[in-house]
Design an enzyme around this catalytic site. Sequence first.
Site, short mmCIF file in Angstrom:
data_model
loop_
_atom_site.label_atom_id
_atom_site.label_comp_id
_atom_site.label_asym_id
_atom_site.label_seq_id
_atom_site.Cartn_x
_atom_site.Cartn_y
_atom_site.Cartn_z
N GLY A 174 -6.68 -8.42 1.19
CA GLY A 174 -5.50 -8.39 2.04
C GLY A 174 -4.65 -9.64 1.95
O GLY A 174 -3.47 -9.58 1.62
N ARG A 193 0.83 -1.22 0.00
CA ARG A 193 0.00 0.00 0.00
C ARG A 193 0.86 1.26 0.00
O ARG A 193 0.47 2.27 -0.57
CB ARG A 193 -0.92 0.01 1.21
CG ARG A 193 -2.06 -0.97 1.07
CD ARG A 193 -2.94 -0.96 2.28
NE ARG A 193 -4.15 -1.71 2.01
CZ ARG A 193 -5.07 -1.96 2.93
NH1 ARG A 193 -4.92 -1.50 4.16
NH2 ARG A 193 -6.15 -2.64 2.61
N GLY A 229 -12.03 -4.66 1.70
CA GLY A 229 -13.46 -4.33 1.78
C GLY A 229 -13.89 -3.32 0.73
O GLY A 229 -14.97 -3.44 0.15
N LYS A 260 -15.09 -16.31 4.82
CA LYS A 260 -16.52 -16.32 5.10
C LYS A 260 -17.36 -15.98 3.88
O LYS A 260 -17.16 -14.93 3.26
CB LYS A 260 -16.83 -15.31 6.21
CG LYS A 260 -16.35 -15.76 7.57
CD LYS A 260 -16.33 -14.61 8.52
CE LYS A 260 -17.27 -14.84 9.68
NZ LYS A 260 -17.46 -13.61 10.44
P1 ADP Z 1 -8.84 -11.58 1.42
O1 ADP Z 1 -8.29 -10.75 2.57
O2 ADP Z 1 -7.78 -11.92 0.44
O3 ADP Z 1 -10.05 -10.97 0.80
P2 ADP Z 1 -10.33 -13.21 3.30
O4 ADP Z 1 -10.04 -12.23 4.38
O5 ADP Z 1 -11.73 -13.33 2.83
O6 ADP Z 1 -9.35 -12.95 2.04
O7 ADP Z 1 -9.90 -14.67 3.77
C1 ADP Z 1 -8.58 -14.99 4.05
C2 ADP Z 1 -8.50 -16.07 5.10
O8 ADP Z 1 -9.26 -17.20 4.71
C3 ADP Z 1 -7.10 -16.54 5.32
O9 ADP Z 1 -6.70 -16.19 6.62
C4 ADP Z 1 -7.19 -18.06 5.15
O10 ADP Z 1 -6.45 -18.78 6.10
C5 ADP Z 1 -8.65 -18.31 5.30
N1 ADP Z 1 -9.05 -19.57 4.64
C6 ADP Z 1 -9.08 -19.82 3.33
N2 ADP Z 1 -9.44 -21.11 3.10
C7 ADP Z 1 -9.65 -21.67 4.30
C8 ADP Z 1 -10.04 -22.99 4.74
N3 ADP Z 1 -10.27 -23.95 3.86
N4 ADP Z 1 -10.18 -23.19 6.07
C9 ADP Z 1 -9.92 -22.19 6.95
N5 ADP Z 1 -9.56 -20.97 6.61
C10 ADP Z 1 -9.39 -20.69 5.30
MG MG Z 2 -8.76 -10.55 4.62
#
Ligand code: ADP
Ligand code: MG
Length: 392
Positions: free
Chosen positions: A349, A40, A372, A201
Amino acid sequence: MKIKSLKELKNIKGQRILLRVDFNVPISSGGKIDKSEDYRIVQTLPTIKYLIKNKAKIIIMAHLGRPDGKVVEALRLDPVAVRLSHLLKKGIYKSQDILGQEVEKHISEMKDGDILMLENVRFDKREEKGDKKFAQELAKLGDIYINDAFAVCHRDQASVSTIADYLPSYAGFLLEDELNNLSAVINKPIKPLTVIIGGAKISTKIQLIKRFLTLADSVLLGGALANTVLNVMGVTTGKSLVEPKMYPIIKKIKLTDNKLRVPVDGVMAKNYEAKIGRLDALADVRPEELILDIGPDTIKLYEKIIKSSKMVVWNGPMGLIETPFFAKGTEDLVKILAKSKAYTVAGGGESVQVIRRLGLEKKFNFVSTGGGAMLEFLEGKKLPGLKKILIK
Ligand code: ADP
Ligand code: MG
């Protein structure tokens, strides 16, 4: 989408520019910013260098973490100022306060091209409330407001949106780049368009999934969020992370739609602390297991779809990237995207962390600094930080 760009701003020599950036990056326990975590900061360098070159007086506003409106020593911006100074090879003055006499005196003595970084704006509880008085006090420090903080533009906060009511406001080069790339995905996608969504999620990304099921040619799911969809499809996922409250919403989506793809195999383990797992088809997950990554058959299937796409958007890891053994699916995906001839856009992130860990950010057409903010923009929501900057 037309915006008021910094490029249009003439005669900035000697002007006090209030520049809002998003430098909310992880600080290591040693009080430093790791090289792989400064994306960033690096991305705002074009704006800052342009302002230096054109001899503006640059006053940087930024936040770090969630201090909840009070001074938290560990969340002072000093490590960020050190990192920025290192990247610019130029001295930066970092004030201990956001407002007040020390700050005003320093600004009155600034020379053209100088940089001042104000203290974490979230140390003042009025920041997150979008308080008018606080925004006015900040606005008094400058002549022009420049927003280059895309990653926080979904927040209706004093130094992000309210301040734009009190000063002529423009978008910095990073914000402009973010908006151009992300709006192209929605408004003029190059078809076939594939969207890959992973992460923790499904509740945080369901709107995005739904929107792209109408806009895109393929929507590929991975990571923990795919588990809830798999459940609704009748696949049992053992002890995997799922969100049962989302079942009714997912049931309304046409799951037989060929556009929507879910993993066919995965890497399973008995707990999150496991260092190694068991590879199997998702039809054969054992009751005591968690799915922690996608498997090679899923990667092959997704690779084939990516290869026949002209534009690919990716957000969210395919597995538990914090454990090297379960990061393979995500790393393979990053490598496939890096090689792809399609126009590639990525963000989020944790997703960006993996791209940078592999040093492949330059192989993407665009890597967003937004988490977000990127999701909300792609969902079609209006971002408060853009209200005075968008022309239509
Ligand atoms: P981003 O920040 O890239 O948008 P998110 O914040 O939505 O992504 O999700 C990232 C998190 O999801 C990571 O910490 C990762 O460990 C978790 N994650 C991904 N797949 C799984 C899984 N199968 N079981 C548990 N956690 C997971
Ligand atoms: Mg994230």
